[in-house]
Design a protein around this motif. Structure first.
Motif, PDB file in Angstrom:
ATOM      1  N   ASP A 118       0.947  -1.256  -0.258  1.00  0.00           N
ATOM      2  CA  ASP A 118      -0.104  -0.283   0.586  1.00  0.00           C
ATOM      3  C   ASP A 118       0.585   1.314   0.564  1.00  0.00           C
ATOM      4  O   ASP A 118       1.846   1.720   0.281  1.00  0.00           O
ATOM      5  CB  ASP A 118      -0.862  -0.066   1.016  1.00  0.00           C
ATOM      6  CG  ASP A 118      -2.096   0.916   1.624  1.00  0.00           C
ATOM      7  OD1 ASP A 118      -1.922   1.819   0.538  1.00  0.00           O
ATOM      8  OD2 ASP A 118      -3.018   1.198   1.745  1.00  0.00           O
ATOM      9  N   ALA A 119       0.637   1.479  -1.119  1.00  0.00           N
ATOM     10  CA  ALA A 119       1.578   2.959  -1.055  1.00  0.00           C
ATOM     11  C   ALA A 119       1.122   4.284  -0.872  1.00  0.00           C
ATOM     12  O   ALA A 119       1.730   5.427  -0.840  1.00  0.00           O
ATOM     13  CB  ALA A 119       2.123   3.332  -2.571  1.00  0.00           C
ATOM     14  N   GLY A 120       0.070   4.400  -0.250  1.00  0.00           N
ATOM     15  CA  GLY A 120      -0.815   6.072   0.162  1.00  0.00           C
ATOM     16  C   GLY A 120      -1.943   5.425  -0.726  1.00  0.00           C
ATOM     17  O   GLY A 120      -2.017   5.774  -1.483  1.00  0.00           O
ATOM     18  N   GLY A 121      -2.319   7.071  -0.521  1.00  0.00           N
ATOM     19  CA  GLY A 121      -3.071   7.922  -1.345  1.00  0.00           C
ATOM     20  C   GLY A 121      -2.844   7.938  -2.375  1.00  0.00           C
ATOM     21  O   GLY A 121      -1.788   8.087  -2.568  1.00  0.00           O
ATOM     22  N   LEU A 122      -3.947   8.954  -3.663  1.00  0.00           N
ATOM     23  CA  LEU A 122      -3.021   8.898  -5.029  1.00  0.00           C
ATOM     24  C   LEU A 122      -2.170  10.560  -4.830  1.00  0.00           C
ATOM     25  O   LEU A 122      -1.303  10.409  -6.072  1.00  0.00           O
ATOM     26  CB  LEU A 122      -4.315   9.500  -5.611  1.00  0.00           C
ATOM     27  CG  LEU A 122      -4.344   9.400  -6.882  1.00  0.00           C
ATOM     28  CD1 LEU A 122      -3.433   7.600  -7.096  1.00  0.00           C
ATOM     29  CD2 LEU A 122      -5.084   9.245  -7.864  1.00  0.00           C
ATOM     30  N   ASP A 123      -2.219  10.885  -3.638  1.00  0.00           N
ATOM     31  CA  ASP A 123      -1.907  11.878  -3.993  1.00  0.00           C
ATOM     32  C   ASP A 123      -0.165  11.753  -3.461  1.00  0.00           C
ATOM     33  O   ASP A 123       0.700  12.691  -3.631  1.00  0.00           O
ATOM     34  CB  ASP A 123      -1.712  13.538  -2.805  1.00  0.00           C
ATOM     35  CG  ASP A 123      -3.193  14.175  -3.286  1.00  0.00           C
ATOM     36  OD1 ASP A 123      -3.403  14.002  -4.065  1.00  0.00           O
ATOM     37  OD2 ASP A 123      -4.044  15.119  -2.358  1.00  0.00           O
ATOM     38  N   GLU A 124       0.077  10.551  -2.929  1.00  0.00           N
ATOM     39  CA  GLU A 124       1.429  10.415  -3.067  1.00  0.00           C
ATOM     40  C   GLU A 124       2.020   9.098  -4.242  1.00  0.00           C
ATOM     41  O   GLU A 124       2.975   8.360  -3.903  1.00  0.00           O
ATOM     42  CB  GLU A 124       1.309   9.420  -1.753  1.00  0.00           C
ATOM     43  CG  GLU A 124       1.573  10.164  -0.069  1.00  0.00           C
ATOM     44  CD  GLU A 124       2.357  10.974   0.564  1.00  0.00           C
ATOM     45  OE1 GLU A 124       3.497  10.147  -0.320  1.00  0.00           O
ATOM     46  OE2 GLU A 124       2.136  12.647   0.603  1.00  0.00           O
ATOM     47  N   SER A 125       1.447   9.458  -5.059  1.00  0.00           N
ATOM     48  CA  SER A 125       1.489   8.212  -5.825  1.00  0.00           C
ATOM     49  C   SER A 125       2.683   8.353  -6.582  1.00  0.00           C
ATOM     50  O   SER A 125       3.785   8.344  -7.973  1.00  0.00           O
ATOM     51  CB  SER A 125       0.751   7.909  -6.830  1.00  0.00           C
ATOM     52  OG  SER A 125       0.313   9.299  -7.863  1.00  0.00           O
ATOM     53  N   TRP A 126       3.213  10.158  -6.652  1.00  0.00           N
ATOM     54  CA  TRP A 126       4.830  10.237  -7.775  1.00  0.00           C
ATOM     55  C   TRP A 126       5.799   9.364  -6.626  1.00  0.00           C
ATOM     56  O   TRP A 126       6.859   8.821  -7.503  1.00  0.00           O
ATOM     57  CB  TRP A 126       4.913  11.625  -7.434  1.00  0.00           C
ATOM     58  CG  TRP A 126       4.833  12.151  -5.331  1.00  0.00           C
ATOM     59  CD1 TRP A 126       3.526  12.459  -4.633  1.00  0.00           C
ATOM     60  CD2 TRP A 126       6.025  11.708  -4.092  1.00  0.00           C
ATOM     61  NE1 TRP A 126       4.464  12.828  -3.208  1.00  0.00           N
ATOM     62  CE2 TRP A 126       6.059  12.619  -3.049  1.00  0.00           C
ATOM     63  CE3 TRP A 126       7.459  11.111  -4.730  1.00  0.00           C
ATOM     64  CZ2 TRP A 126       6.373  12.351  -1.809  1.00  0.00           C
ATOM     65  CZ3 TRP A 126       7.823  11.338  -3.544  1.00  0.00           C
ATOM     66  CH2 TRP A 126       7.153  11.834  -2.055  1.00  0.00           C
ATOM     67  N   ARG A 127       5.544   8.706  -5.376  1.00  0.00           N
ATOM     68  CA  ARG A 127       6.620   8.249  -5.063  1.00  0.00           C
ATOM     69  C   ARG A 127       6.711   6.663  -5.881  1.00  0.00           C
ATOM     70  O   ARG A 127       7.946   6.072  -5.793  1.00  0.00           O
ATOM     71  CB  ARG A 127       6.486   7.459  -4.124  1.00  0.00           C
ATOM     72  CG  ARG A 127       6.442   8.320  -2.776  1.00  0.00           C
ATOM     73  CD  ARG A 127       6.137   7.673  -1.138  1.00  0.00           C
ATOM     74  NE  ARG A 127       5.795   9.005  -0.261  1.00  0.00           N
ATOM     75  CZ  ARG A 127       6.496   9.605   0.076  1.00  0.00           C
ATOM     76  NH1 ARG A 127       8.431   8.906   0.282  1.00  0.00           N
ATOM     77  NH2 ARG A 127       6.431  10.501   1.165  1.00  0.00           N
ATOM     78  N   GLN A 128       5.850   6.308  -6.783  1.00  0.00           N
ATOM     79  CA  GLN A 128       6.079   4.974  -7.835  1.00  0.00           C
ATOM     80  C   GLN A 128       6.341   5.827  -9.221  1.00  0.00           C
ATOM     81  O   GLN A 128       6.329   4.869 -10.708  1.00  0.00           O
ATOM     82  CB  GLN A 128       5.514   4.546  -8.009  1.00  0.00           C
ATOM     83  CG  GLN A 128       3.893   4.038  -7.871  1.00  0.00           C
ATOM     84  CD  GLN A 128       2.416   3.800  -7.159  1.00  0.00           C
ATOM     85  OE1 GLN A 128       2.240   4.114  -6.142  1.00  0.00           O
ATOM     86  NE2 GLN A 128       1.600   2.748  -8.045  1.00  0.00           N
ATOM     87  N   GLN A 129       6.768   6.630  -9.384  1.00  0.00           N
ATOM     88  CA  GLN A 129       6.085   7.319 -10.626  1.00  0.00           C
ATOM     89  C   GLN A 129       8.261   7.239 -11.696  1.00  0.00           C
ATOM     90  O   GLN A 129       8.854   6.689 -10.656  1.00  0.00           O
ATOM     91  CB  GLN A 129       6.080   9.013 -10.621  1.00  0.00           C
ATOM     92  CG  GLN A 129       4.706   9.477 -10.472  1.00  0.00           C
ATOM     93  CD  GLN A 129       4.232  10.958 -10.171  1.00  0.00           C
ATOM     94  OE1 GLN A 129       3.560  11.184 -10.176  1.00  0.00           O
ATOM     95  NE2 GLN A 129       6.050  11.500 -10.656  1.00  0.00           N
ATOM     96  N   PRO A 130       7.988   6.889 -12.795  1.00  0.00           N
ATOM     97  CA  PRO A 130       9.647   6.959 -13.577  1.00  0.00           C
ATOM     98  C   PRO A 130      10.205   7.917 -12.936  1.00  0.00           C
ATOM     99  O   PRO A 130      10.019   9.413 -11.668  1.00  0.00           O
ATOM    100  CB  PRO A 130       9.093   7.589 -15.234  1.00  0.00           C
ATOM    101  CG  PRO A 130       7.655   7.193 -14.642  1.00  0.00           C
ATOM    102  CD  PRO A 130       6.682   7.779 -13.731  1.00  0.00           C
TER     103      PRO A 130
END
Length: 275
Positions: free
Chosen positions: A232-244
């Motif tokens: 679980d990588a958190g909410g969508l605003d935290e999804s930068w953590r899995q970006q390129p």
């Protein structure tokens, strides 16, 4: 915080969209390799998730490139009712349909009756998707966004993302429905041949980000069924953590390794990933 939980993890596409990761950018790899542990290659894949009864469901896939094509292969083999669409029309999906048993449809039809919809098209193509793309979907449909922003390599400049908006938040705004970010860094070939049974030590894990806990769990359950762990990588605003460009992008580690990579991510884009 990042929480280890129900399994999944797939391989991520490293630097460029042509390598087969998280986008509808190139032809899918035909299913000539079966997951480890599966016996007779003439028989369909079976769910790795032995600890629960698998519920077959309607799944819509919009985009038939590397990720979309191989998800179509795996999910139909697992027994799900898959409809698949691309930008060129259903008639161009005849070979994939014959290979997998999936139903080729238009993008406007892919979500009809679906409990999970996968949007796996280049970011630059997202605004061109039909405005009613989720019309007729099942109540509470979970929408998976596999997309990545490649400004120099493919997508051109998207100002909101350049200004710091998470890529999947931008996609969510374009389609008008919450999304769960998953598979965006997954190598397409891994979807076919890296799945392992639930509980296997060292099982690959995928980061999964989203705001709706029910939708997120549905995605994580699907990932588990495909033979991977998830984090679980958190909410969508935290999804930068899995970006390129982040430590988790292209990372084939287990759940502990993925959680560590997420914690080490920086919100600052490097020059390679800016327009």
């Amino acid at each position: 915080m990042w929480f280890r939980s129900s399994p999944l993890r797939a391989r991520q596409e490293l630097a460029h969209p042509s390598s087969g990761c998280g986008t509808d950018s190139a032809p899918g790899i035909r299913n000539t390799v079966r997951p480890h542990g599966v016996g007779d290659p003439a028989r369909p894949f079976h769910s790795w998730n032995r600890h629960r009864k698998v519920e077959f469901m309607k799944i819509g896939i919009i985009g038939a490139g590397n990720i979309g094509g191989n998800l179509t292969r795996r999910l139909t083999a697992l027994g799900h009712d898959v409809s698949v669409a691309n930008s060129r029309g259903p008639e161009t999906l005849k070979a994939l349909a014959e290979e997998t048993g999936a139903t080729p449809v238009t993008s406007a039809q892919a979500a009809r009756g679906a409990r999970i919809v996968v949007v796996t098209v280049p970011l630059k193509a997202v605004p061109d998707l039909p405005s009613d793309i989720l019309e007729g979907a099942a109540e509470g449909v979970a929408v998976i966004d596999t997309g990545n922003y490649y400004p120099q390599q493919r997508d051109g400049r998207i100002p909101a993302i350049e200004d710091g908006l998470a890529e999947s938040r931008w996609t969510e705004q374009q389609i008008g429905h919450p999304v769960v970010k998953a598979f965006n860094g997954t190598y397409a070939q891994d979807i076919l041949d890296k799945g392992l049974p639930h509980g296997t030590p060292g099982r690959q894990a995928l980061p999964v980000a989203g705001d709706d806990p029910v939708a997120k769990q549905a995605v994580r359950d699907l990932i588990d069924e495909l033979g991977f762990d998830s984090v679980d990588a958190g909410g969508l605003d935290e999804s930068w953590r899995q970006q390129p460009g982040t430590p988790v992008y292209g990372n084939r580690g287990d759940a502990d390794a993925i959680a560590k990579a997420l914690s080490e991510a920086s919100p600052e884009r490097t020059s390679e990933w800016r327009a």
